[in-house]
Every structure is written in structure tokens, then in C-alpha cells.
Design a protein around this motif. Structure first.
Motif, short mmCIF file in Angstrom:
data_model
loop_
_atom_site.label_atom_id
_atom_site.label_comp_id
_atom_site.label_asym_id
_atom_site.label_seq_id
_atom_site.Cartn_x
_atom_site.Cartn_y
_atom_site.Cartn_z
N SER A 1 0.74 -1.26 0.00
CA SER A 1 -0.01 -0.09 -0.02
C SER A 1 0.86 1.13 -0.03
N ARG A 2 1.93 1.28 0.80
CA ARG A 2 2.88 2.56 0.76
C ARG A 2 3.48 2.72 -0.60
N PHE A 3 3.90 1.47 -1.27
CA PHE A 3 4.65 1.58 -2.63
C PHE A 3 3.35 2.04 -3.54
N ARG A 4 2.31 1.53 -3.66
CA ARG A 4 1.30 2.07 -4.46
C ARG A 4 1.01 3.79 -4.54
N GLU A 5 0.76 4.09 -3.22
CA GLU A 5 0.41 5.45 -2.87
C GLU A 5 1.51 6.44 -3.11
N GLY A 6 2.69 6.10 -2.90
CA GLY A 6 4.13 6.90 -2.63
C GLY A 6 4.47 6.89 -4.03
N VAL A 7 4.56 5.81 -4.90
CA VAL A 7 5.32 5.54 -6.05
C VAL A 7 4.44 5.62 -7.36
N ILE A 8 3.63 4.40 -7.59
CA ILE A 8 2.94 4.24 -8.58
C ILE A 8 1.99 5.18 -8.82
N GLU A 9 1.08 5.70 -7.56
CA GLU A 9 0.22 7.00 -8.02
C GLU A 9 0.89 7.85 -8.35
N ARG B 1 -0.15 14.82 -15.59
CA ARG B 1 0.18 16.22 -15.42
C ARG B 1 1.44 16.81 -16.38
N GLY B 2 1.54 16.03 -17.46
CA GLY B 2 2.73 16.31 -18.42
C GLY B 2 4.19 16.28 -18.05
N ARG B 3 4.23 15.71 -16.95
CA ARG B 3 5.81 15.82 -16.23
C ARG B 3 6.34 14.64 -16.70
N THR B 4 7.80 14.38 -16.44
CA THR B 4 8.66 13.28 -16.74
C THR B 4 8.94 12.82 -15.39
N PRO B 5 8.37 11.70 -14.74
CA PRO B 5 8.73 11.34 -13.58
C PRO B 5 9.77 10.49 -13.54
N VAL B 6 10.53 10.29 -12.20
CA VAL B 6 11.72 9.56 -12.02
C VAL B 6 11.26 8.92 -10.73
N PRO B 7 10.55 7.54 -10.88
CA PRO B 7 10.04 6.81 -9.87
C PRO B 7 11.08 6.35 -8.92
N GLY C 1 7.74 -2.58 -19.93
CA GLY C 1 7.93 -1.16 -20.52
C GLY C 1 6.92 -0.41 -20.91
N ASP C 2 5.62 -1.03 -20.91
CA ASP C 2 4.64 -0.36 -21.15
C ASP C 2 3.76 0.66 -20.32
N TYR C 3 4.63 1.75 -20.08
CA TYR C 3 4.39 2.98 -19.24
C TYR C 3 2.82 3.38 -19.45
N ALA C 4 2.77 3.69 -20.82
CA ALA C 4 1.35 4.23 -21.17
C ALA C 4 0.15 3.63 -20.84
N GLY C 5 0.56 2.06 -21.00
CA GLY C 5 -0.75 1.30 -20.59
C GLY C 5 -1.12 1.10 -19.16
N LEU C 6 0.02 1.42 -18.19
CA LEU C 6 -0.34 1.41 -16.91
C LEU C 6 -0.88 2.67 -16.29
N VAL C 7 -0.49 3.73 -17.13
CA VAL C 7 -1.18 5.28 -16.51
C VAL C 7 -2.67 5.35 -17.12
N LYS C 8 -2.70 4.66 -18.40
CA LYS C 8 -3.97 4.64 -19.00
C LYS C 8 -5.04 4.04 -18.04
N ARG C 9 -4.52 2.94 -17.65
CA ARG C 9 -5.57 1.95 -16.51
C ARG C 9 -5.70 2.93 -15.19
N LEU C 10 -4.98 3.60 -14.81
CA LEU C 10 -5.04 4.41 -13.58
C LEU C 10 -5.42 5.91 -13.71
N ARG C 11 -5.00 6.28 -15.10
CA ARG C 11 -5.74 7.83 -15.18
C ARG C 11 -6.25 7.64 -16.68
N PRO C 12 -7.44 7.29 -17.00
CA PRO C 12 -7.84 6.99 -18.24
C PRO C 12 -8.16 8.43 -19.12
N GLU C 13 -8.07 9.35 -18.59
CA GLU C 13 -8.33 10.53 -18.86
C GLU C 13 -7.10 11.01 -19.99
N THR C 14 -5.90 10.51 -19.51
CA THR C 14 -4.84 10.75 -20.36
C THR C 14 -4.74 10.11 -21.65
#
Length: 373
Positions: free
Chosen positions: A88-96, A104-110, A215-228
């Protein structure tokens, strides 16, 4: 006989060392060196995914197979092994946070986020609870004592140096942390593992971001933030519409691939992302040149210095820059600088600190590029 001086300030026979074990060869050799020192050693692995999901993953970090591998290494070394559930800590602090930054159009460094959170902050607390005299990791960095005060330096092997991802290490954490493989090249680390008969000696290194092993970053983000995934316009620097894109989730600043807008005299790159308008702003390569960057959430390990070297990507070389009022002024225009990235500051091999890039100033215009909110 141990090849490493852990600088514990007490006889190693009376010391306790906690080793963060990801299941890979690097942390396994760090545990080997700790065990060879004669100290009491405890291996700790973080479970960052639920069991059903983790067992499907390989080539990642802290996944099902990796937890098993870490346990096997600990059994081989004759040391205790614990698994901590930090899902739960990893999901909230890193994945989310990763998904939010992309939205937000940023380039993250997880990896930096993970080290600042569960891997160092929480493990540091756990090690203290166990009464540890050192917390050992398998990172390719060096802890150097200067007048009795610990400093964080680049790994001896420049091809393996991981200091960029550890800029958020605090002075309190550095007091406890030790990095026994920081002086070694990767080939020697594997040789030590093979010599000791560790089952991970030939295990491949993890690739990509640990929670996106395919390596499918877009796939993960689309599942979590479909508006993107909503399509939008591609415009030039003057606002002229050049085409359309399938969703901002597929792009980061500096990207050329996937724009599919031909008929131009020179290649065009993503200069900025405007997520609220679902818009990509593109321009020629000179438009990517950055003169300054505003940085927030600084973590500082060194003394205040104005003239430094700065890295804005893990694989880039540090470049000369001047620090003033939380801003970085590059001596020469720098490319590949984007909000969301970490700016990490060095004095030679010594890591001084770093922070998150919030906005940039173009080297070709007097006005700052629009900061993503």
C-alpha cells in the motif's frame, strides 16, 4: 575474511547489520560481504505487490520470484530473512505519483521516489527498530568519511553509478547506510557471487521501471488515469495546428517518435505538454535548449556551493551550472530538461544534493516555458 570495512565503530562480532535484499545479484553480494564480516546479519525484502500479481513478474525488483531468490540467498549464507509488506505504501507513494506526474505532463523519476520513501525512509526506521549498526544496500555508490563526517560519492564504476537516484538520502540515513559494492565493477560482483555459489550469480539485471517490467508505461497510466488517453491537438510554437495525437500519456518532453506530422523541413520534438488542453506543443531541436531550471524540495548533503555540476537524467554527464535562490543556471544550454525530473548536484564525485525540476527557462526565449501544474 571480509573484503569490506563497514566502519561500524565497534567490533563486527558485536554488531548487527540489516541488508536490503531485492533478490538480484547486487544486493545478494552486499549480503555476502556483510556475512563475511562476522557481524550478525539480517536480510530484509520488501513485497511491493500483492502475491497473485507478484508471482507473474520476472526481471523486476521485489516481485514474487525475487522474494524467493532473496530467501534462497539468505539460506545459503545462513542469515535470517524477513519479508515486509509495503504494497500500500508503494502504490500510494510511487505508482500513484508516477501516474499523476504523467497525467500532468511531467517526466517522472520513480526510482528516486522509491528510494526517498519505502526503500530508505521506512527501511531505515525498521533497521533502527532492530537495533542495527548499519543498513546495507546493493547500490553502486560510495560512503566516504571526510574528517569523520560521511559523504555520498559516485560509484567507482561510472557505467554502474546510481548516485543520481539517491540524491534524496538524508544525513541521518547516511549515518546508518553502507554500500559495500560501490567500489566494485559489475564483473567482480558477479564473480564474487559465483565464487560463493549464490543461486543468483548469473541472474539478469532488472530492466525498465520495476512496476512496469514490460516497459508499457502508457498502458499502466491509462489504466490508472484514463483521461490521459483522450486525443488532442499538436501545435507549433506559434499555436498553429499541425495534427492530432492519441493521448498525452504517450509523450514526454523531448520525444520525436509517434508524432506522425510530416512535411516539415526539420524534425519536430515535443517542447511542452499542456494536459488540461490535451495539447502537445512541438518545435525544432533548438527549442528544447534550456538556460535555467527552477528546482523545489531540495535535499542537501553538502555545504552551500554556487558553482557545481548538475545531472538532469541518470545517464547524462554532469554539466557546469550556477545555483542561486533555488534555481539552476546552466553555463551552456542544456537539452533533455523537463519538469518532474530530478536535478542532482555534484562537486566532482561527491553528491551534494538535489531536488525536483518545476519549470524551465528556454535558452531561445526570454520568457519561461510554461510550467506544468
Amino acid at each position: 575474511m571480509s573484503r569490506t570495512d563497514f566502519q561500524l565503530g565497534k567490533p563486527v562480532s558485536a554488531a548487527r547489520i540489516v541488508v536490503a535484499m531485492s533478490g538480484g545479484v547486487d544486493s545478494s553480494v552486499a549480503a555476502l560481504l556483510a556475512a563475511q564480516s562476522g557481524a550478525e546479519v539480517v536480510g530484509v525484502t520488501l513485497q511491493l505487490y500483492d502475491h497473485g500479481e507478484a508471482v507473474k513478474r520476472s526481471g523486476a525488483c521485489c516481485a514474487g520470484q525475487d522474494i524467493y531468490d532473496a530467501a534462497q540467498v539468505c539460506e545459503k549464507l545462513g542469515i535470517a530473512h524477513y519479508v515486509l509488506d509495503y504494497e500500500s505504501r508503494f502504490r500510494e507513494g510511487v505508482i500513484e505519483r508516477f501516474a499523476d506526474d504523467y497525467a500532468r505532463g511531467r517526466t517522472p523519476v520513480p526510482c528516486s521516489l522509491c528510494n526517498q520513501g519505502v526503500k530508505f525512509t521506512d527501511l531505515h526506521g525498521f533497521a533502527r527498530e532492530l537495533g542495527a549498526d548499519a543498513l546495507v544496500t546493493g547500490h553502486y555508490v560510495r560512503r566516504v568519511l571526510n574528517g569523520g563526517k560521511p559523504e555520498l560519492h559516485k560509484g567507482r564504476d561510472p557505467a554502474r553509478d546510481q548516485s543520481y537516484f539517491l540524491y534524496g538520502t538524508t544525513a541521518e540515513q547516511l549515518d546508518l547506510l553502507r554500500f559495500p559494492i560501490g567500489e566494485l565493477p559489475k564483473a567482480e560482483v558477479r564473480a564474487l557471487a559465483a565464487e560463493a555459489g549464490l543461486p543468483v550469480a548469473a541472474k539478469p539485471d532488472s530492466q525498465d521501471i520495476c512496476f512496469v517490467p514490460d516497459g508499457d508505461y502508457a498502458g499502466l497510466v491509462k489504466r490508472l488515469r484514463p483521461e490521459t488517453e483522450a486525443p488532442g491537438e499538436i501545435v507549433d510554437l506559434e499555436g498553429r495546428v499541425l495534427g492530432r495525437h492519441p493521448g498525452v500519456v504517450h509523450f514526454t518532453v523531448g520525444q520525436r517518435r509517434g508524432l506522425e506530422i510530416g512535411g516539415h523541413a526539420e524534425p519536430l520534438y515535443v517542447v511542452r505538454i499542456e494536459p488540461e488542453e490535451r495539447r502537445l506543443v512541438v518545435g525544432p531541436k533548438p527549442a528544447l535548449a534550456v538556460a535555467e531550471a527552477a528546482v523545489t524540495d531540495w535535499n542537501w548533503l553538502g555545504e552551500d556551493q554556487r558553482e557545481v555540476a548538475v545531472k538532469v537524467r541518470s545517464l547524462s554527464r554532469p554539466v557546469p551550472a550556477t545555483l542561486e535562490d533555488g534555481r539552476i543556471r546552466f553555463h551552456q544550454p542544456e537539452y533533455g530538461v523537463a519538469p518532474g525530473q530530478a536535478a542532482v548536484v555534484y562537486d566532482g564525485d561527491r553528491l551534494l544534493g538535489g531536488g525536483w525540476i518545476e519549470r524551465t527557462v528556454s535558452a531561445t526565449a526570454s520568457a519561461p516555458l510554461r510550467a506544468v501544474a
